[in-house]
Design a protein around this motif. Sequence first.
Motif, PDB file in Angstrom:
ATOM      1  N   MET A   1       0.816  -1.194   0.000  1.00  6.56           N
ATOM      2  CA  MET A   1       0.000   0.000   0.000  1.00  6.56           C
ATOM      3  C   MET A   1       0.868   1.270   0.000  1.00  6.56           C
ATOM      4  O   MET A   1       0.484   2.276  -0.582  1.00  6.56           O
ATOM      5  N   ILE A   2       2.012   1.184   0.640  1.00  2.00           N
ATOM      6  CA  ILE A   2       2.895   2.350   0.702  1.00  2.00           C
ATOM      7  C   ILE A   2       3.392   2.727  -0.697  1.00  2.00           C
ATOM      8  O   ILE A   2       3.617   3.900  -0.988  1.00  2.00           O
ATOM      9  N   VAL A   3       3.523   1.723  -1.558  1.00  2.00           N
ATOM     10  CA  VAL A   3       3.970   1.991  -2.933  1.00  2.00           C
ATOM     11  C   VAL A   3       2.930   2.846  -3.662  1.00  2.00           C
ATOM     12  O   VAL A   3       3.284   3.780  -4.389  1.00  2.00           O
ATOM     13  N   TYR A   4       1.657   2.553  -3.458  1.00  2.00           N
ATOM     14  CA  TYR A   4       0.603   3.347  -4.083  1.00  2.00           C
ATOM     15  C   TYR A   4       0.644   4.795  -3.605  1.00  2.00           C
ATOM     16  O   TYR A   4       0.462   5.724  -4.375  1.00  2.00           O
ATOM     17  N   TRP A   5       0.868   4.982  -2.296  1.00  2.00           N
ATOM     18  CA  TRP A   5       0.966   6.347  -1.760  1.00  2.00           C
ATOM     19  C   TRP A   5       2.160   7.085  -2.367  1.00  2.00           C
ATOM     20  O   TRP A   5       2.055   8.267  -2.703  1.00  2.00           O
ATOM     21  N   LEU A   6       3.280   6.395  -2.510  1.00  2.00           N
ATOM     22  CA  LEU A   6       4.461   7.034  -3.105  1.00  2.00           C
ATOM     23  C   LEU A   6       4.212   7.410  -4.566  1.00  2.00           C
ATOM     24  O   LEU A   6       4.576   8.507  -5.005  1.00  2.00           O
ATOM     25  N   ILE A   7       3.581   6.511  -5.301  1.00  2.00           N
ATOM     26  CA  ILE A   7       3.255   6.800  -6.698  1.00  2.00           C
ATOM     27  C   ILE A   7       2.300   7.990  -6.774  1.00  2.00           C
ATOM     28  O   ILE A   7       2.464   8.892  -7.612  1.00  2.00           O
ATOM     29  N   PHE A   8       1.318   8.017  -5.887  1.00  2.00           N
ATOM     30  CA  PHE A   8       0.355   9.117  -5.865  1.00  2.00           C
ATOM     31  C   PHE A   8       1.046  10.454  -5.593  1.00  2.00           C
ATOM     32  O   PHE A   8       0.782  11.457  -6.268  1.00  2.00           O
ATOM     33  N   ILE A   9       1.962  10.479  -4.634  1.00  2.00           N
ATOM     34  CA  ILE A   9       2.687  11.713  -4.308  1.00  2.00           C
ATOM     35  C   ILE A   9       3.554  12.153  -5.488  1.00  2.00           C
ATOM     36  O   ILE A   9       3.602  13.341  -5.829  1.00  2.00           O
ATOM     37  N   ILE A  10       4.214  11.196  -6.120  1.00  2.22           N
ATOM     38  CA  ILE A  10       5.044  11.530  -7.288  1.00  2.22           C
ATOM     39  C   ILE A  10       4.171  12.102  -8.410  1.00  2.22           C
ATOM     40  O   ILE A  10       4.544  13.085  -9.059  1.00  2.22           O
ATOM     41  N   LEU A  11       3.002  11.522  -8.622  1.00  2.00           N
ATOM     42  CA  LEU A  11       2.103  12.025  -9.656  1.00  2.00           C
ATOM     43  C   LEU A  11       1.603  13.432  -9.331  1.00  2.00           C
ATOM     44  O   LEU A  11       1.469  14.271 -10.223  1.00  2.00           O
ATOM     45  N   LEU A  12       1.336  13.703  -8.055  1.00  5.48           N
ATOM     46  CA  LEU A  12       0.938  15.058  -7.674  1.00  5.48           C
ATOM     47  C   LEU A  12       2.055  16.056  -7.929  1.00  5.48           C
ATOM     48  O   LEU A  12       1.809  17.181  -8.393  1.00  5.48           O
ATOM     49  N   LEU A  13       3.279  15.657  -7.645  1.00  3.84           N
ATOM     50  CA  LEU A  13       4.417  16.539  -7.910  1.00  3.84           C
ATOM     51  C   LEU A  13       4.594  16.772  -9.407  1.00  3.84           C
ATOM     52  O   LEU A  13       4.905  17.894  -9.842  1.00  3.84           O
ATOM     53  N   LEU A  14       4.391  15.732 -10.207  1.00  8.83           N
ATOM     54  CA  LEU A  14       4.460  15.899 -11.661  1.00  8.83           C
ATOM     55  C   LEU A  14       3.371  16.836 -12.181  1.00  8.83           C
ATOM     56  O   LEU A  14       3.616  17.662 -13.064  1.00  8.83           O
TER      57      LEU A  14
END
Length: 79
Positions: A1-14
């Motif tokens: 689940m932590i991987v999804y949160w990290l991907i989500f944060i990276i996408l928000l930064l993008l």
Amino acid sequence: MIVYWLIFIILLLLSAAFSGSETALLSVPRYKMHSKQLKQLIKKPHVLIISLIIGNEFVNIAATIIFTTIFISYFGTGH
């Protein structure tokens, strides 16, 4: 689940980077640009805007998909 949160944060930064790039590149006066690459980008502003908006849309759609996955894993589907 932590991987999804990290991907989500990276996408928000993008998404922020795409939006910031659009604002920054189109608001700088041409005489203040010293880079040849920037001047080339600004020669065709419609192509630049379309590229940035399409990139931002892809990132926002991916972020929505990831967050929906996170939300469903926490709260279920409701059935």
